[in-house]
Each structure stands twice: as structure tokens, then as C-alpha cells.
Design a protein around this motif. Structure first.
Motif, PDB file in Angstrom:
ATOM      1  N   LYS A   1       0.838  -1.203   0.000  1.00 25.57           N
ATOM      2  CA  LYS A   1       0.000   0.000   0.000  1.00 25.57           C
ATOM      3  C   LYS A   1       0.873   1.254   0.000  1.00 25.57           C
ATOM      4  O   LYS A   1       0.550   2.233  -0.680  1.00 25.57           O
ATOM      5  CB  LYS A   1      -0.929  -0.018   1.217  1.00 25.57           C
ATOM      6  CG  LYS A   1      -2.036   0.985   1.120  1.00 25.57           C
ATOM      7  CD  LYS A   1      -2.929   0.688  -0.060  1.00 25.57           C
ATOM      8  CE  LYS A   1      -4.065   1.675  -0.132  1.00 25.57           C
ATOM      9  NZ  LYS A   1      -4.857   1.540  -1.345  1.00 25.57           N
ATOM     10  N   ILE A   2       1.972   1.222   0.740  1.00 22.82           N
ATOM     11  CA  ILE A   2       2.885   2.371   0.752  1.00 22.82           C
ATOM     12  C   ILE A   2       3.452   2.612  -0.643  1.00 22.82           C
ATOM     13  O   ILE A   2       3.490   3.751  -1.123  1.00 22.82           O
ATOM     14  CB  ILE A   2       4.022   2.158   1.790  1.00 22.82           C
ATOM     15  CG1 ILE A   2       3.450   2.284   3.200  1.00 22.82           C
ATOM     16  CG2 ILE A   2       5.156   3.141   1.571  1.00 22.82           C
ATOM     17  CD1 ILE A   2       4.405   1.836   4.299  1.00 22.82           C
ATOM     18  N   ALA A   3       3.862   1.543  -1.315  1.00 21.61           N
ATOM     19  CA  ALA A   3       4.407   1.687  -2.680  1.00 21.61           C
ATOM     20  C   ALA A   3       3.348   2.249  -3.626  1.00 21.61           C
ATOM     21  O   ALA A   3       3.641   3.122  -4.451  1.00 21.61           O
ATOM     22  CB  ALA A   3       4.919   0.343  -3.182  1.00 21.61           C
ATOM     23  N   GLU A   4       2.122   1.762  -3.495  1.00 19.28           N
ATOM     24  CA  GLU A   4       1.023   2.236  -4.354  1.00 19.28           C
ATOM     25  C   GLU A   4       0.751   3.722  -4.119  1.00 19.28           C
ATOM     26  O   GLU A   4       0.596   4.499  -5.079  1.00 19.28           O
ATOM     27  CB  GLU A   4      -0.225   1.415  -4.036  1.00 19.28           C
ATOM     28  CG  GLU A   4      -1.449   1.797  -4.823  1.00 19.28           C
ATOM     29  CD  GLU A   4      -2.663   0.991  -4.388  1.00 19.28           C
ATOM     30  OE1 GLU A   4      -3.775   1.551  -4.464  1.00 19.28           O
ATOM     31  OE2 GLU A   4      -2.517  -0.191  -3.983  1.00 19.28           O
ATOM     32  N   LEU A   5       0.731   4.131  -2.874  1.00 15.92           N
ATOM     33  CA  LEU A   5       0.458   5.535  -2.567  1.00 15.92           C
ATOM     34  C   LEU A   5       1.614   6.441  -2.967  1.00 15.92           C
ATOM     35  O   LEU A   5       1.392   7.586  -3.381  1.00 15.92           O
ATOM     36  CB  LEU A   5       0.134   5.693  -1.080  1.00 15.92           C
ATOM     37  CG  LEU A   5      -1.199   5.087  -0.651  1.00 15.92           C
ATOM     38  CD1 LEU A   5      -1.364   5.181   0.861  1.00 15.92           C
ATOM     39  CD2 LEU A   5      -2.360   5.732  -1.362  1.00 15.92           C
ATOM     40  N   GLU A   6       2.851   5.954  -2.849  1.00 15.12           N
ATOM     41  CA  GLU A   6       3.984   6.755  -3.312  1.00 15.12           C
ATOM     42  C   GLU A   6       3.906   6.972  -4.823  1.00 15.12           C
ATOM     43  O   GLU A   6       4.272   8.032  -5.321  1.00 15.12           O
ATOM     44  CB  GLU A   6       5.305   6.083  -2.926  1.00 15.12           C
ATOM     45  CG  GLU A   6       5.633   6.242  -1.454  1.00 15.12           C
ATOM     46  CD  GLU A   6       6.929   5.574  -1.042  1.00 15.12           C
ATOM     47  OE1 GLU A   6       7.421   4.682  -1.764  1.00 15.12           O
ATOM     48  OE2 GLU A   6       7.453   5.948   0.019  1.00 15.12           O
ATOM     49  N   GLN A   7       3.415   5.974  -5.537  1.00 16.03           N
ATOM     50  CA  GLN A   7       3.219   6.130  -6.982  1.00 16.03           C
ATOM     51  C   GLN A   7       2.164   7.201  -7.258  1.00 16.03           C
ATOM     52  O   GLN A   7       2.306   8.002  -8.183  1.00 16.03           O
ATOM     53  CB  GLN A   7       2.817   4.786  -7.614  1.00 16.03           C
ATOM     54  CG  GLN A   7       2.663   4.844  -9.106  1.00 16.03           C
ATOM     55  CD  GLN A   7       3.945   5.249  -9.822  1.00 16.03           C
ATOM     56  OE1 GLN A   7       5.039   4.897  -9.409  1.00 16.03           O
ATOM     57  NE2 GLN A   7       3.812   6.001 -10.894  1.00 16.03           N
ATOM     58  N   GLU A   8       1.113   7.227  -6.449  1.00 14.40           N
ATOM     59  CA  GLU A   8       0.078   8.262  -6.589  1.00 14.40           C
ATOM     60  C   GLU A   8       0.682   9.654  -6.384  1.00 14.40           C
ATOM     61  O   GLU A   8       0.370  10.591  -7.124  1.00 14.40           O
ATOM     62  CB  GLU A   8      -1.038   8.041  -5.561  1.00 14.40           C
ATOM     63  CG  GLU A   8      -1.904   6.839  -5.808  1.00 14.40           C
ATOM     64  CD  GLU A   8      -3.051   7.127  -6.753  1.00 14.40           C
ATOM     65  OE1 GLU A   8      -3.506   8.278  -6.816  1.00 14.40           O
ATOM     66  OE2 GLU A   8      -3.465   6.178  -7.437  1.00 14.40           O
ATOM     67  N   VAL A   9       1.540   9.785  -5.389  1.00 12.08           N
ATOM     68  CA  VAL A   9       2.185  11.065  -5.122  1.00 12.08           C
ATOM     69  C   VAL A   9       3.035  11.470  -6.325  1.00 12.08           C
ATOM     70  O   VAL A   9       3.030  12.642  -6.745  1.00 12.08           O
ATOM     71  CB  VAL A   9       3.044  11.000  -3.830  1.00 12.08           C
ATOM     72  CG1 VAL A   9       3.926  12.235  -3.687  1.00 12.08           C
ATOM     73  CG2 VAL A   9       2.158  10.849  -2.613  1.00 12.08           C
ATOM     74  N   ASN A  10       3.742  10.515  -6.913  1.00  9.41           N
ATOM     75  CA  ASN A  10       4.545  10.805  -8.109  1.00  9.41           C
ATOM     76  C   ASN A  10       3.678  11.278  -9.262  1.00  9.41           C
ATOM     77  O   ASN A  10       4.038  12.227  -9.976  1.00  9.41           O
ATOM     78  CB  ASN A  10       5.326   9.564  -8.538  1.00  9.41           C
ATOM     79  CG  ASN A  10       6.514   9.291  -7.651  1.00  9.41           C
ATOM     80  OD1 ASN A  10       6.996  10.178  -6.960  1.00  9.41           O
ATOM     81  ND2 ASN A  10       6.970   8.060  -7.659  1.00  9.41           N
TER      82      ASN A  10
END
Length: 166
Positions: free
Chosen positions: A58-67
Motif C-alpha cells: 500500500k505504501i508503494a502504491e500511494l507513493e506512486q500516486e504522489v509521483n
């Protein structure tokens, strides 16, 4: 899009650890006051590992959203504020101007960053709980090293100029 993570009030961490451990034991078929069988210990440990893995994903997915938000904001810098753009709102494509959409994207990006921070704190707690579980029951040290390296990869990617733009 608003994110509402599960939050734990400060001061309830030991209670939450006991509750999570009791939940893992219940999932394994044990009762909180009893000594766990090796199968129950293994099932509880696997549950904790699964939760850690879920947090990492989930952290990786949300970091992608931030990008992605950063890329959109960067593209907006190159165009005039009156230019029209389209935004998906609740499954409907809505026409707005760059000036109208940009503040909403910045706000959403900040909310996502806050959620990532909370999830990282939760992951840290789960990793600590996992370590305590390993020490208490003397579980496989090889899988402990693998999980610790997984949680460290999240922090090392941030230190090395990882995927989050600040």
C-alpha cells in the motif's frame, strides 16, 4: 479522493499490540490466555507477515500516486491558468481550468503523503511486533532478516532520493 487510514490513538500501542497478537492467535485457533501450539505460532506469525506485506504494498502504491500528482503539477506549471483541463470526479469526467484543479491536486497530494506517513508508522509497529514475536517463540531467523530488509528498503529508498518528490 480522500484517504482515511486506520489510526491508533497515541498511548494505546501496547494495548493494540496485545489486541493484534490476540487477533493473530484467534486466527490461528488459540485463546489469549493459553500457550500456543507450534501450528498456532506459525499461523500467527504468517498473519503478522501478511499484514507487513500489505502495508509495504500500500505504501508503494500511494507513493506512486504522489509521483503522478507531482507530474501533473509539473505539467501545469508550463501552461496558462485559464487553460481548460479535465478531471475525473467520482467516475465522471469534468471540465475545469488549470487554476481550479491545481489547488485540489496539491491538497490531495498532501493528504496522500500524510497517509503514507501513517502507514509507515504502522509498518514500523508491525515490524517491531514481528521481531518481538520471533524473539518470544524463537522462530526462523532467516525470514526475520528478509522482512527486516523489506522494511528497510522503504526507508532506504527515501534516503537515496527514492520515489517521493518533496
Amino acid at each position: 479522493q480522500d484517504f482515511a487510514p486506520h489510526s491508533i490513538p497515541i498511548g494505546e500501542t501496547s494495548f493494540c499490540r496485545r489486541a493484534a497478537l490476540a487477533g493473530a492467535m484467534a486466527a490461528a485457533g488459540g485463546k489469549p490466555g493459553e500457550e500456543m501450539t507450534p501450528q498456532q505460532v506459525q499461523a500467527a506469525f504468517q498473519q503478522i507477515e501478511k499484514e507487513c506485506s500489505t502495508y509495504l504494498n500500500k505504501i508503494a502504491e500511494l507513493e506512486q500516486e504522489v509521483n503522478e500528482h507531482s507530474l501533473v503539477l509539473k505539467a501545469f506549471e508550463k501552461v496558462e491558468p485559464e487553460r481548460r483541463c479535465f478531471r475525473m470526479v467520482g467516475g465522471v469526467l469534468v471540465e475545469r481550468t488549470v487554476a481550479e484543479v491545481s489547488p485540489a491536486i496539491k491538497q490531495n497530494q498532501e493528504k496522500i503523503r500524510q497517509v503514507v506517513k501513517r502507514f509507515e508508522e504502522e509498518l514500523k509497529k508491525k515490524t517491531q511486533m514481528r521481531t518481538e514475536f520471533i524473539q518470544k517463540y524463537g522462530l526462523n531467523k532467516g525470514s526475520a532478516a528478509a522482512a527486516n530488509s523489506g522494511s528497510q528498503s522503504v526507508s532506504s529508498s527515501k534516503q537515496g532520493g527514492g520515489s517521493v518528490l518533496v
